[in-house]
Design an enzyme around this catalytic site. Structure first.
Site, PDB file in Angstrom:
ATOM      1  N   HIS A 121       0.812  -1.219   0.000  1.00 23.52           N
ATOM      2  CA  HIS A 121       0.000   0.000   0.000  1.00 23.52           C
ATOM      3  C   HIS A 121       0.847   1.271   0.000  1.00 23.52           C
ATOM      4  O   HIS A 121       0.343   2.339   0.346  1.00 23.52           O
ATOM      5  CB  HIS A 121      -0.956  -0.015   1.197  1.00 23.52           C
ATOM      6  CG  HIS A 121      -2.010  -1.085   1.070  1.00 23.52           C
ATOM      7  ND1 HIS A 121      -2.791  -1.499   2.119  1.00 23.52           N
ATOM      8  CD2 HIS A 121      -2.405  -1.828   0.006  1.00 23.52           C
ATOM      9  CE1 HIS A 121      -3.624  -2.448   1.706  1.00 23.52           C
ATOM     10  NE2 HIS A 121      -3.397  -2.672   0.434  1.00 23.52           N
ATOM     11  N   ALA A 230       0.795  -9.097  18.635  1.00 24.14           N
ATOM     12  CA  ALA A 230       1.996  -9.412  17.855  1.00 24.14           C
ATOM     13  C   ALA A 230       3.279  -9.199  18.664  1.00 24.14           C
ATOM     14  O   ALA A 230       4.226  -9.972  18.540  1.00 24.14           O
ATOM     15  CB  ALA A 230       2.027  -8.548  16.602  1.00 24.14           C
TER      16      ALA A 230
END
Ligand SMILES: NC(=O)c1ccc[n+]([C@@H]2O[C@H](COP(=O)([O-])OP(=O)(O)OC[C@H]3O[C@@H](n4cnc5c(N)ncnc54)[C@H](O)[C@@H]3O)[C@@H](O)[C@H]2O)c1
Ligand SMILES: [Zn+2]
Length: 255
Positions: A121, A230
């Site tokens: 992106h 994470a």
């Protein structure tokens, strides 16, 4: 919470993978303090990102779109990569056949030390001319005038990111598809898996492990869904050596 049994199963799959790919999304940067789009803090002046990150919004009101990106740059400039970013950077150093694919535009993987990054992106710190194709990297947090003019042709510069409704950079996408096709295992980290075509990479994976504190449309379809942040789960996973080859097991039902 991730159980020891799940962690051990994930480590076995990782150790057995000859080649590995990781797909990250906004969630990998959440513990650094970068808001995700769909979580708390994702809104800005009551705009939804989907209303600002579009070519139509830029054509209509480039100043507001730039103000939003400069606000995001300011937030990100004040953050640091977290243990999740660092674990992925360390993994790249230790393993030749590893590809990091990110949907993020924040540059935190670069700052953590990852070198080969497929940025699906684009990059918030990169700007390009909407007229002539001029490009530059820029860490500016403010401009005398918005939108900033292109130094070559005077047309408005825009952030070099992929907006909703725009195609992904062709070469980057092709490399990402190839990496996923060749990988024995795909780690899917911190993505709600709602933005296509990026989410389609998960469907193409031979075997996948998800790391996310919440469940996503893919949680029941991956070999393992590790329900945790994470910054905790990746360092616990991405250590250790090689093991003998095993095959991707069917999904382990969550308790
Ligand atoms: N940091 C950035 O560059 C940034 C920030 C916001 C959005 N975006 C972009 O907008 C689009 C939105 O899609 P998306 O799926 O990436 O983001 P999203 O905002 O739609 O979803 C974020 C996901 O991260 C998960 N998450 C939250 N905290 C986490 C943690 N600590 N560890 C792991 N996972 C966690 C959430 O449960 C959610 O599933 C993408 O293009 C994305 O990269 C980028
Ligand atoms: Zn120009």
């Amino acid at each position: 919470m991730v159980s020891e049994r799940e962690l051990a199963a994930a480590r076995r799959l990782l150790a057995a993978a000859g080649s590995l790919a990781a797909l990250t999304g906004a969630g990998v940067s959440a513990e650094s303090g970068v808001p995700t789009f769909r979580g708390p803090g994702g809104l800005w002046r009551n705009f939804r990102p989907e209303e600002l990150a579009t070519p139509e919004a830029f054509a209509r009101d480039p100043r507001t779109v730039w103000e939003w990106y400069l606000w995001r740059r300011g937030l990100i400039a004040a953050t640091e990569p977290n243990a999740g970013h660092r674990a992925l950077a360390a993994w790249e150093q230790q393993h030749e056949r590893f590809t990091l694919i990110t949907q993020n535009v924040d540059g935190l993987h670069d700052r953590a030390g990852s070198r080969r990054i497929l940025k699906l992106h684009g990059d918030l710190w990169q700007e390009r001319c909407s007229g002539c194709g001029y490009q530059r990297r820029n860490r500016a947090l403010a401009y005398p005038a918005l939108p900033p003019p292109c130094p070559d042709c005077g047309a408005p510069l825009r952030p070099s990111v992929v907006w909703f409704g725009e195609p992904l950079p062709r070469m980057v996408w092709a490399e990402a598809e190839r990496a996923v096709a060749q990988a024995d295992l795909l780690l899917v980290v911190g993505t709600a898996a709602q933005v296509y075509p990026a989410a389609g990479l998960v469907e193409q994976a031979r075997c996948a492990i998800e790391v996310n504190p919440a469940s996503t449309p893919f949680s029941s379809r991956v070999a393992l869904a590790l329900t945790g942040p994470a910054g905790e789960v990746l360092p616990a996973l991405l250590t250790g050596g090689r093991d003998k080859i095993t095959t991707c097991p069917p999904p382990i039902p969550t308790a």
